[in-house]
Design a protein around this motif. Structure first.
Motif, mmCIF file in Angstrom:
data_model
loop_
_atom_site.group_PDB
_atom_site.id
_atom_site.type_symbol
_atom_site.label_atom_id
_atom_site.label_comp_id
_atom_site.label_asym_id
_atom_site.label_seq_id
_atom_site.Cartn_x
_atom_site.Cartn_y
_atom_site.Cartn_z
ATOM 1 N N PHE A 28 1.589 -5.770 -15.696
ATOM 2 C CA PHE A 28 1.710 -5.406 -14.285
ATOM 3 C C PHE A 28 3.161 -5.510 -13.828
ATOM 4 O O PHE A 28 3.667 -4.634 -13.122
ATOM 5 N N CYS A 29 3.853 -6.574 -14.220
ATOM 6 C CA CYS A 29 5.254 -6.767 -13.837
ATOM 7 C C CYS A 29 6.144 -5.650 -14.387
ATOM 8 O O CYS A 29 7.048 -5.160 -13.692
ATOM 9 N N LYS A 30 5.902 -5.263 -15.617
ATOM 10 C CA LYS A 30 6.688 -4.178 -16.217
ATOM 11 C C LYS A 30 6.501 -2.883 -15.433
ATOM 12 O O LYS A 30 7.472 -2.165 -15.149
ATOM 13 N N GLN A 31 5.257 -2.583 -15.082
ATOM 14 C CA GLN A 31 4.990 -1.366 -14.325
ATOM 15 C C GLN A 31 5.612 -1.447 -12.934
ATOM 16 O O GLN A 31 6.209 -0.485 -12.444
ATOM 17 N N TRP A 32 5.466 -2.612 -12.297
ATOM 18 C CA TRP A 32 6.060 -2.800 -10.960
ATOM 19 C C TRP A 32 7.563 -2.580 -11.009
ATOM 20 O O TRP A 32 8.134 -1.930 -10.126
ATOM 21 N N LEU A 33 8.215 -3.108 -12.026
ATOM 22 C CA LEU A 33 9.669 -3.011 -12.112
ATOM 23 C C LEU A 33 10.115 -1.563 -12.299
ATOM 24 O O LEU A 33 11.092 -1.120 -11.669
ATOM 25 N N LYS A 34 9.413 -0.825 -13.126
ATOM 26 C CA LYS A 34 9.755 0.594 -13.304
ATOM 27 C C LYS A 34 9.619 1.353 -11.985
ATOM 28 O O LYS A 34 10.492 2.167 -11.635
ATOM 29 N N GLU A 35 8.541 1.075 -11.267
ATOM 30 C CA GLU A 35 8.331 1.754 -9.992
ATOM 31 C C GLU A 35 9.415 1.367 -8.986
ATOM 32 O O GLU A 35 9.901 2.217 -8.225
ATOM 33 N N HIS A 36 9.755 0.084 -8.977
ATOM 34 C CA HIS A 36 10.749 -0.413 -8.015
ATOM 35 C C HIS A 36 12.148 0.135 -8.301
ATOM 36 O O HIS A 36 12.874 0.538 -7.381
ATOM 37 N N LEU A 37 12.537 0.170 -9.562
ATOM 38 C CA LEU A 37 13.884 0.608 -9.925
ATOM 39 C C LEU A 37 14.083 2.103 -9.717
ATOM 40 O O LEU A 37 15.150 2.550 -9.275
ATOM 41 N N TYR A 38 13.054 2.876 -10.027
ATOM 42 C CA TYR A 38 13.233 4.334 -10.051
ATOM 43 C C TYR A 38 12.419 5.071 -9.000
ATOM 44 O O TYR A 38 12.351 6.298 -9.013
ATOM 45 N N LYS A 39 11.822 4.303 -8.072
ATOM 46 C CA LYS A 39 11.154 4.875 -6.897
ATOM 47 C C LYS A 39 10.097 5.918 -7.281
ATOM 48 O O LYS A 39 9.990 6.973 -6.669
ATOM 49 N N ARG A 40 9.329 5.593 -8.308
ATOM 50 C CA ARG A 40 8.240 6.484 -8.717
ATOM 51 C C ARG A 40 6.978 5.653 -8.923
ATOM 52 O O ARG A 40 7.023 4.607 -9.559
ATOM 53 N N ARG A 41 5.869 6.154 -8.386
ATOM 54 C CA ARG A 41 4.577 5.499 -8.604
ATOM 55 C C ARG A 41 3.612 6.525 -9.169
ATOM 56 O O ARG A 41 3.612 7.692 -8.753
ATOM 57 N N PRO A 42 2.766 6.117 -10.120
ATOM 58 C CA PRO A 42 1.794 7.068 -10.670
ATOM 59 C C PRO A 42 0.814 7.519 -9.590
ATOM 60 O O PRO A 42 0.395 6.720 -8.742
ATOM 61 N N GLU A 43 0.476 8.781 -9.618
ATOM 62 C CA GLU A 43 -0.468 9.319 -8.643
ATOM 63 C C GLU A 43 -1.878 9.183 -9.213
ATOM 64 O O GLU A 43 -2.263 9.906 -10.141
ATOM 65 N N LEU A 44 -2.617 8.228 -8.674
ATOM 66 C CA LEU A 44 -3.953 7.960 -9.177
ATOM 67 C C LEU A 44 -4.939 8.913 -8.520
ATOM 68 O O LEU A 44 -5.016 9.001 -7.303
ATOM 69 N N ASP A 212 -6.049 -23.465 -1.778
ATOM 70 C CA ASP A 212 -5.752 -23.699 -3.195
ATOM 71 C C ASP A 212 -5.549 -22.378 -3.939
ATOM 72 O O ASP A 212 -4.688 -22.282 -4.827
ATOM 73 N N VAL A 213 -6.337 -21.369 -3.593
ATOM 74 C CA VAL A 213 -6.186 -20.047 -4.212
ATOM 75 C C VAL A 213 -4.822 -19.464 -3.856
ATOM 76 O O VAL A 213 -4.118 -18.909 -4.717
ATOM 77 N N ILE A 214 -4.434 -19.590 -2.597
ATOM 78 C CA ILE A 214 -3.132 -19.067 -2.165
ATOM 79 C C ILE A 214 -2.000 -19.804 -2.866
ATOM 80 O O ILE A 214 -1.007 -19.182 -3.304
ATOM 81 N N ALA A 215 -2.118 -21.103 -3.007
ATOM 82 C CA ALA A 215 -1.082 -21.873 -3.703
ATOM 83 C C ALA A 215 -0.944 -21.396 -5.145
ATOM 84 O O ALA A 215 0.181 -21.267 -5.663
ATOM 85 N N LYS A 216 -2.074 -21.145 -5.793
ATOM 86 C CA LYS A 216 -2.037 -20.650 -7.161
ATOM 87 C C LYS A 216 -1.423 -19.249 -7.228
ATOM 88 O O LYS A 216 -0.616 -18.952 -8.133
ATOM 89 N N LEU A 217 -1.756 -18.408 -6.279
ATOM 90 C CA LEU A 217 -1.173 -17.070 -6.238
ATOM 91 C C LEU A 217 0.344 -17.142 -6.015
ATOM 92 O O LEU A 217 1.104 -16.367 -6.605
ATOM 93 N N GLN A 218 0.775 -18.054 -5.158
ATOM 94 C CA GLN A 218 2.217 -18.212 -4.925
ATOM 95 C C GLN A 218 2.927 -18.644 -6.207
ATOM 96 O O GLN A 218 4.035 -18.174 -6.504
ATOM 97 N N GLU A 219 2.288 -19.512 -6.979
ATOM 98 C CA GLU A 219 2.855 -19.907 -8.274
ATOM 99 C C GLU A 219 2.976 -18.694 -9.199
ATOM 100 O O GLU A 219 3.979 -18.519 -9.899
ATOM 101 N N ARG A 220 1.942 -17.871 -9.188
ATOM 102 C CA ARG A 220 1.942 -16.683 -10.038
ATOM 103 C C ARG A 220 3.044 -15.697 -9.613
ATOM 104 O O ARG A 220 3.682 -15.068 -10.453
ATOM 105 N N VAL A 221 3.243 -15.566 -8.318
ATOM 106 C CA VAL A 221 4.307 -14.685 -7.835
ATOM 107 C C VAL A 221 5.659 -15.190 -8.334
ATOM 108 O O VAL A 221 6.519 -14.398 -8.756
ATOM 109 N N GLN A 222 5.865 -16.498 -8.307
ATOM 110 C CA GLN A 222 7.113 -17.066 -8.809
ATOM 111 C C GLN A 222 7.269 -16.814 -10.315
ATOM 112 O O GLN A 222 8.365 -16.512 -10.799
ATOM 113 N N GLU A 223 6.142 -16.910 -11.054
ATOM 114 C CA GLU A 223 6.181 -16.611 -12.487
ATOM 115 C C GLU A 223 6.528 -15.133 -12.711
ATOM 116 O O GLU A 223 7.284 -14.803 -13.636
ATOM 117 N N CYS A 224 5.975 -14.279 -11.874
ATOM 118 C CA CYS A 224 6.305 -12.854 -11.957
ATOM 119 C C CYS A 224 7.793 -12.632 -11.736
ATOM 120 O O CYS A 224 8.437 -11.856 -12.448
#
Length: 234
Positions: A28-44, A212-224
């Motif tokens: 997911f991070c790899k895909q997000w980074l490609k979209e962010h850097l080159y301003k392209r998102r796949p058309e689902l 607790d779920v939000i805290a875990k998600l925040q940790e995951r965002v930092q890992e991302c």
């Protein structure tokens, strides 16, 4: 080189691996980074996404009527903080509502006791966090397909009984069925259509905010963020 990452509510489940970020989260991070850097998102594109987009307002209206919410106004406000972002469907009396418009009776969780897709649970947890609400309702709705969807589905069918069956699987009210039958297969000999009451076409899963779920998600965002930085600095 660094770039700031925050996760969309609708994608929060993608980074909630059981043990750390995991391969799914890294992909997911790899895909997000490609979209962010080159301003392209796949058309689902799919018939399921198409119906959800077309009939979202109809589903919300049906849910509001069945839940006796009174007058509602679809939310258009975009919320964000340092970790998350997103636009909830509806905020009403301190409750966040999100509508999922099922494609067919087959995909509608009429008798389920737990949310079929856990990603939606995380999505609404993020919405509650961003809006300050402490309760959420995930609403699955089963609404009639519109004319364009039905006409596309029967376009290449030549057998009247096949057309009849297709229409009967795409609409749930007698009124809509009668109109489509008259339009596309008025001389069909089948007569087995059964209307589904509106009360049976809404399934609601309600739950509370979980810090607790939000805290875990925040940790995951930092890992991302750390993983994305490592990709950028290779």
């Amino acid at each position: 080189m660094e770039t700031t990452f925050k996760v969309r509510a609708s994608a929060a489940g993608k980074i909630m691996g059981a043990k750390g970020l995991g391969e799914t989260g890294k992909s997911f991070c790899k895909q997000w980074l490609k979209e962010h850097l080159y301003k392209r998102r796949p058309e689902l594109k799919s018939k399921y996404i198409d119906k959800g987009n077309r009939l979202e307002d109809d589903g919300l209206t049906m849910a509001a009527l069945e839940l006796n919410l009174g007058m509602i106004y679809k939310n258009d406000e975009f919320f964000q903080d340092d970790f998350f972002c997103g636009t909830p469907d509806l905020i009403h009396d301190g409750v966040v509502y999100d509508n999922k418009c099922s494609w067919s009776l087959d995909t509608f969780p009429m008798f389920e006791s737990e949310i079929p897709n856990k990603d939606y649970y995380y999505q609404l947890q993020v919405y509650m966090h961003l809006t300050g609400c402490t309760k959420a309702s995930l609403c699955y709705t089963l609404v009639d397909a519109d004319y364009d969807l039905v006409s596309q589905a029967v376009k290449w069918l030549t057998d009247k009984e096949s057309i009849y069956r297709t229409i009967s699987n795409m609409v749930y009210t007698q009124k809509a069925f009668d109109e489509f039958k008259q339009e596309f297969c008025h001389d069909s000999k089948s007569y087995y259509f059964v209307e589904i009451p509106e009360s049976d076409r809404l399934k609601v899963f309600s739950f509370d905010y979980d810090a607790d779920v939000i805290a875990k998600l925040q940790e995951r965002v930092q890992e991302c963020q750390e993983y994305i930085n490592s990709l950028l600095n290779k």
